[in-house]
Enzyme design. Structure first.
Site, PDB file in Angstrom:
ATOM      1  N   TYR A   1      64.362  55.303  53.179  1.00 42.70           N
ATOM      2  CA  TYR A   1      63.973  56.502  52.420  1.00 42.70           C
ATOM      3  C   TYR A   1      64.465  56.434  50.984  1.00 42.70           C
ATOM      4  CZ  TYR A   1      62.836  61.146  51.009  1.00 42.70           C
ATOM      5  OH  TYR A   1      62.284  62.190  50.328  1.00 42.70           O
TER       6      TYR A   1
ATOM      7  N   PHE B   1      41.188  59.925  29.391  1.00 39.20           N
ATOM      8  CA  PHE B   1      40.440  59.715  30.636  1.00 39.20           C
ATOM      9  C   PHE B   1      40.242  61.078  31.299  1.00 39.20           C
ATOM     10  CE2 PHE B   1      40.453  58.832  35.259  1.00 39.20           C
ATOM     11  CZ  PHE B   1      39.225  58.192  35.308  1.00 39.20           C
ATOM     12  N   ASP B   2      39.278  61.193  32.230  1.00 36.81           N
ATOM     13  CA  ASP B   2      38.939  62.534  32.744  1.00 36.81           C
ATOM     14  C   ASP B   2      40.109  63.247  33.425  1.00 36.81           C
ATOM     15  OD1 ASP B   2      38.801  61.071  35.119  1.00 36.81           O
ATOM     16  OD2 ASP B   2      36.671  61.404  35.464  1.00 36.81           O
TER      17      ASP B   2
ATOM     18  N   ASP C   1      48.790  55.344  27.735  1.00 32.33           N
ATOM     19  CA  ASP C   1      48.161  55.399  29.046  1.00 32.33           C
ATOM     20  C   ASP C   1      47.675  53.970  29.269  1.00 32.33           C
ATOM     21  OD1 ASP C   1      46.473  55.508  31.176  1.00 32.33           O
ATOM     22  OD2 ASP C   1      45.325  57.248  30.489  1.00 32.33           O
TER      23      ASP C   1
ATOM     24  N   ALA D   1      46.753  51.873  31.821  1.00 26.99           N
ATOM     25  CA  ALA D   1      46.179  51.451  33.104  1.00 26.99           C
ATOM     26  C   ALA D   1      45.657  50.012  33.036  1.00 26.99           C
ATOM     27  CB  ALA D   1      45.052  52.401  33.507  1.00 26.99           C
TER      28      ALA D   1
ATOM     29  N   LYS E   1      44.779  49.602  38.790  1.00 29.59           N
ATOM     30  CA  LYS E   1      43.919  48.678  38.035  1.00 29.59           C
ATOM     31  C   LYS E   1      44.686  47.363  37.848  1.00 29.59           C
ATOM     32  CE  LYS E   1      42.326  52.931  36.913  1.00 29.59           C
ATOM     33  NZ  LYS E   1      42.891  54.133  37.544  1.00 29.59           N
TER      34      LYS E   1
ATOM     35  N   HIS F   1      31.741  66.195  37.493  1.00 29.21           N
ATOM     36  CA  HIS F   1      30.967  65.072  38.018  1.00 29.21           C
ATOM     37  C   HIS F   1      31.344  64.665  39.433  1.00 29.21           C
ATOM     38  CE1 HIS F   1      34.439  63.783  35.775  1.00 29.21           C
ATOM     39  NE2 HIS F   1      34.447  62.633  36.399  1.00 29.21           N
TER      40      HIS F   1
HETATM   41  N1  F0G Z   1      44.064  56.686  32.853  1.00 29.00           N
HETATM   42  C1  F0G Z   1      42.986  55.878  32.787  1.00 29.00           C
HETATM   43  C2  F0G Z   1      42.635  55.220  31.497  1.00 29.00           C
HETATM   44  C3  F0G Z   1      42.204  55.683  33.923  1.00 29.00           C
HETATM   45  O1  F0G Z   1      41.123  54.896  33.848  1.00 29.00           O
HETATM   46  C4  F0G Z   1      42.565  56.322  35.137  1.00 29.00           C
HETATM   47  C5  F0G Z   1      41.765  56.153  36.342  1.00 29.00           C
HETATM   48  C6  F0G Z   1      43.700  57.138  35.148  1.00 29.00           C
HETATM   49  C7  F0G Z   1      44.424  57.292  33.986  1.00 29.00           C
HETATM   50  C8  F0G Z   1      44.138  57.867  36.383  1.00 29.00           C
HETATM   51  O2  F0G Z   1      44.707  56.975  37.278  1.00 29.00           O
HETATM   52  O3  F0G Z   1      43.177  57.003  39.249  1.00 29.00           O
HETATM   53  O4  F0G Z   1      45.495  56.114  39.409  1.00 29.00           O
HETATM   54  O5  F0G Z   1      45.115  58.540  39.165  1.00 29.00           O
HETATM   55  N2  F0G Z   1      40.622  55.620  36.331  1.00 29.00           N
HETATM   56  C9  F0G Z   1      39.760  55.341  37.461  1.00 29.00           C
HETATM   57  C10 F0G Z   1      38.421  54.885  36.948  1.00 29.00           C
HETATM   58  C11 F0G Z   1      39.692  56.410  38.497  1.00 29.00           C
HETATM   59  O6  F0G Z   1      37.498  54.739  37.755  1.00 29.00           O
HETATM   60  O7  F0G Z   1      38.282  54.633  35.751  1.00 29.00           O
HETATM   61  P1  F0G Z   1      44.613  57.175  38.851  1.00 29.00           P
END
Ligand code: F0G
Length: 471
Positions: free
Chosen positions: A73, A125-126, A216, A218, A259, A451
């Protein structure tokens, strides 16, 4: 493409079958899904290009490491291995694990942003956009001007507009800016990379105006590869050295490891500031899990630790970039325009140009995505007016998105070039007779992150199209 430069540095050991539905089965599946590909079942899809997130293949070394997962844990051995790898990569002394990127966003923004503040980004990002709003702050995108020309081969169209950033920081709203967040690579704008020069200039502006500067990150490894290939002075740096330098320019980061972590789940927050770390840690323990696992199993941490080593392999990055570039060339040959220059994790189809008979109100990007599924069982995501447009309460489009795009996201180490040739063939047939593609109208939609859960119906004349048969 020179295959000697594009050869993937691995071979395939474990495979899974992919489904082939009939055209009639696909037509019914899409109707049942409310014409929203997010509602399709994965076993209805032949080639899934919806996301490159958590969809990659792991390596034998990652699976071997997973067997060593320590599920204690608190204070698991897997955590210390992960923490040391991330510290070494980023240089940040404080690391907090999270189960995915958006969990990191929620934890970080909850501690860093105050209601009424502004978060500035090259492009949010969204989920990042949504988490800024949920923290009571305002997300604001300041992409560089070059990003507006989809066809130009400018190397760093992911950059932020430095003049606009400076104007905002120095202007009357400057005191409201609580964070500058640079997304590398710029997923919202064509997978375009951000240059090291741009990151260094952002750092300088943030220093001068005493605003925290975060990444950010990713797709930190893919950004590093494009810097190595495109930015003067970095040709002799390794992708890992470039990535470390990028992290060093910022005060901290939030990273989805779904990613470039080369694993199905995971993420982390990297910090220098002890006070911010303490605030984030308290939030993390209350909502994600103890600060040595953060919602992840020990075996996940082990896969990620190994994945972070594999993802910066220049041979892997070179082959992945070449594969995406090759798909872009195949599409170019059949008259389907994509956002130039090709990035790595995705290609963005210019649906507005391919389907000029559809107005933004008929969602040409969505229409093209649906047609790819109907004709070839291919799933992808719209990045146009359905996703970004402003609508009234009856879901009528008031302000369209600047572009009507469709993202073909390419999972890591999953599809061969033959799979991608198939995608190009399906698109080539659509491009021969684009007027057969009909538009869509919204039936119902949620207020936030529309979306994902929107339902639509095709506009007439949907019936007339003859569906090509593949598979
Ligand atoms: N920031 C970026 C630039 C991303 O592309 C994503 C996720 C996130 C943050 C959020 O990360 O999914 O681990 O919570 N992108 C995916 C996509 C979902 O399809 O582009 P997460």
């Amino acid at each position: 493409m020179d295959v000697r430069k594009a050869l993937p540095p691995y071979r395939i050991k474990v495979v899974e079958p992919i489904p082939f539905l009939t055209a009639e089965e696909r037509r019914r599946a899409l109707a049942d899904a409310g014409y929203n590909p997010f509602n399709l079942r994965a076993d209805q899809i032949t080639i899934d290009l919806l996301s490159d997130s958590g969809t990659g293949a792991t390596s034998a070394a990652q699976e071997a490491a997973a067997a060593l997962g320590d599920e204690s844990y608190a204070g698991a051995r897997s955590w210390f291995r992960f923490r040391d790898e991330v510290r070494d990569l980023t240089g940040y002394p404080r690391i907090l694990p999270v189960h995915q990127g958006r969990a990191g966003e929620r934890v970080l923004f909850g501690s860093l942003l105050k209601p009424g503040q502004i978060c500035i980004s090259n492009t949010h990002f969204d989920t990042t956009h949504a988490n800024v709003l949920l923290a009571g702050a305002e997300p604001r995108d300041l992409p560089c001007n070059e990003a507006a020309d989809l066809d130009s081969d400018e190397p760093f169209k992911g950059n932020i507009d430095l003049a606009a950033l400076e104007r905002t920081l120095a202007g009357p709203e400057g005191h409201r800016v609580g964070l500058v967040l640079m997304t590398i690579t710029n997923n919202g704008l064509g997978a375009q990379p951000v240059s090291m020069a741009n990151l260094a200039a952002v750092r300088e502006l943030c220093r001068r105006h005493r605003v925290p500067f975060f990444l950010d990150a990713a797709r930190f490894a893919e950004n590093a590869w494009l810097v190595n290939q495109r930015e003067a002075g970095y040709g002799t740096w390794t992708p890992r050295q470039i990535a470390t330098r990028a992290f060093q320019l910022a005060d901290g980061c939030v990273v989805s490891l779904k990613k470039d972590g080369l694993a199905a789940i995971g993420g982390f927050i990297g910090l220098r500031d002890d006070e911010l770390h303490a605030a984030c840690e308290a939030n993390l323990i209350a909502t994600e899990g103890f600060s040595t696992y953060g919602g992840l199993a020990g075996h996940d941490l082990e896969r990620l630790t190994q994945g972070l080593r594999e993802v910066v392999d220049p041979a892997y990055l070179r082959a992945r970039a070449a594969s995406t570039e090759r798909l872009a060339e195949l599409l170019d040959d059949v008259g389907v325009d994509t956002v130039r220059p090709a990035g790595i994790h995705a290609l963005y189809l210019n649906a507005g140009r391919l389907l000029p008979h559809l107005s933004p109100r008929e969602f040409p990007g969505h229409a093209l995505g649906c047609q790819l599924f109907l004709d070839g069982g291919i799933r992808c995501a719209e990045l146009g007016s359905l996703y970004l447009g402003e609508m009234d309460e009856h879901h009528r489009l008031l302000t369209p998105a600047p572009f009507e795009l469709v993202r073909l996201a390419i999972p890591r180490r999953v599809y061969t070039d033959t799979h991608l040739e198939y995608v190009a063939a399906v698109l080539a047939d659509i491009a021969k007779d684009p007027e057969q593609v009909s538009g869509y109208r919204i039936v119902s939609a949620p207020p936030l992150l529309r979306h994902f859960k929107v339902r639509l119906e095709p506009l007439p004349p949907a019936a007339g199209r003859s569906v090509a048969s593949y598979g």
